[in-house]
Enzyme design. Structure first.
Site, PDB file in Angstrom:
ATOM      1  CG  ASN A 172       8.364   1.993   1.348  1.00 17.00           C
ATOM      2  OD1 ASN A 172       8.410   3.368   1.467  1.00 17.00           O
ATOM      3  ND2 ASN A 172       7.045   1.506   1.307  1.00 17.00           N
ATOM      4  NE  ARG A 187      -1.943  -1.956   3.603  1.00 17.04           N
ATOM      5  CZ  ARG A 187      -1.301  -2.850   3.722  1.00 17.04           C
ATOM      6  NH1 ARG A 187       0.111  -3.049   4.288  1.00 17.04           N
ATOM      7  NH2 ARG A 187      -1.869  -3.959   3.528  1.00 17.04           N
ATOM      8  CG  ASP A 220       7.960  -9.108  11.181  1.00 15.41           C
ATOM      9  OD1 ASP A 220       8.252  -8.005  11.425  1.00 15.41           O
ATOM     10  OD2 ASP A 220       7.698  -9.642  12.452  1.00 15.41           O
ATOM     11  CE  LYS A 259      10.471   6.716   8.790  1.00 20.16           C
ATOM     12  NZ  LYS A 259      10.627   5.492   7.583  1.00 20.16           N
ATOM     13  CG  ASP A 272       3.460  -4.664   3.477  1.00 20.12           C
ATOM     14  OD1 ASP A 272       3.444  -4.932   4.858  1.00 20.12           O
ATOM     15  OD2 ASP A 272       3.223  -3.895   2.760  1.00 20.12           O
ATOM     16  CE1 TYR A 305       7.966   8.030  10.425  1.00 14.06           C
ATOM     17  CE2 TYR A 305       8.224  10.286  10.647  1.00 14.06           C
ATOM     18  CZ  TYR A 305       8.111   9.282   9.972  1.00 14.06           C
ATOM     19  OH  TYR A 305       7.985   9.652   8.525  1.00 14.06           O
TER      20      TYR A 305
END
Length: 239
Positions: A80, A15, A53, A150, A36, A146
């Site tokens: 990703n 997605r 996973d 990142k 995924d 997060y």
């Protein structure tokens, strides 16, 4: 056909940005394996799906070994898969949630690189693209796990680039702004509106706009790029 005869793995490819990129890779001639946890709607013809996973190194071993067994090599890895997970600051976030977010966003890239580097080295090189974020460059209040994960992906990408440049392996990071994906749809509308408001282009980006950047980094057109950051953010980080 910018990826003719390339073998590509796309994590988080069921997605959002991952799916848009997998579809574009296939359109450009690549053999694409989407990895995924699950897939909600059928992928385009010719795109393989593997349940995977990213936080499990054994799952990575099976994934890469299976791709090599079926296709002989791996030319492109798009790391990703990721999650926002929490908007909490450091003093209130549950440590277990912190670990989970870091495990997905950062360790998922780490395990992927560990598994594909030997394969790419043996086959003369390849391209690794890691998804970071505007918040891997610019600061943001809250969103502690997060932003930390990142930012680490950004630095990890440079380390990979310098460590394996002699093997013909390139590694770059991509830094999307706020993009119209299921992950963004699920978050508080007020949060989204606030980020859009401070984005100079005043709109959400589309997954395809990010996919176009990933395609460039994956292809031989970016053959003199490694350790770089490709920012696609509607001007957010220019301020």
């Amino acid at each position: 056909m910018r990826l003719t005869d390339k073998i590509a793995i796309v994590t988080g490819g069921a997605r959002g940005i991952g799916r848009a990129t997998a579809e574009l890779f296939a359109e450009e001639g690549a053999t694409v394996v989407v990895a995924d946890l699950s897939v909600d709607t059928p992928l385009a013809d010719g795109i393989e799906f593997v349940e995977h996973d990213v936080t499990d190194e054994e799952s990575w071993r099976r994934l890469v070994a299976g791709v090599v067994e079926r296709h002989g090599r791996v030319d492109v890895l798009f790391n990703n898969a990721g999650t926002v997970g929490s908007y909490e600051p450091i003093d209130t976030i549950d440590p277990e949630l912190w670990k989970r977010i870091v495990d997905i966003n950062l360790n998922g890239c780490f395990y992927g690189v560990r598994q594909v580097v030997p394969v790419m080295r043996e086959n003369g090189g390849g391209s690794i693209v890691n998804t970071s974020s505007i918040w891997g460059i610019a600061g943001a209040a809250g969103v502690s796990a997060y932003t930390a994960s990142k930012a680490a992906v950004r630095s990890l990408s440079k380390n990979v680039a310098l460590s394996y440049v002699g093997d013909g392996i390139r590694c770059n990071s991509i830094h999307p702004g706020i993009i119209d994906t299921p992950m963004i749809e699920a978050q508080d509308a007020g949060v989204t509106a606030g980020i859009v408001d401070i984005t100079p282009m005043k709109r959400l980006g589309t997954p395809r706009e990010i996919a176009n950047g990933v395609l460039f980094l994956a292809s031989d057109e970016s053959s003199y790029m490694t350790g770089a950051e490709l920012v696609i953010d509607g001007g957010y980080t220019a301020q």
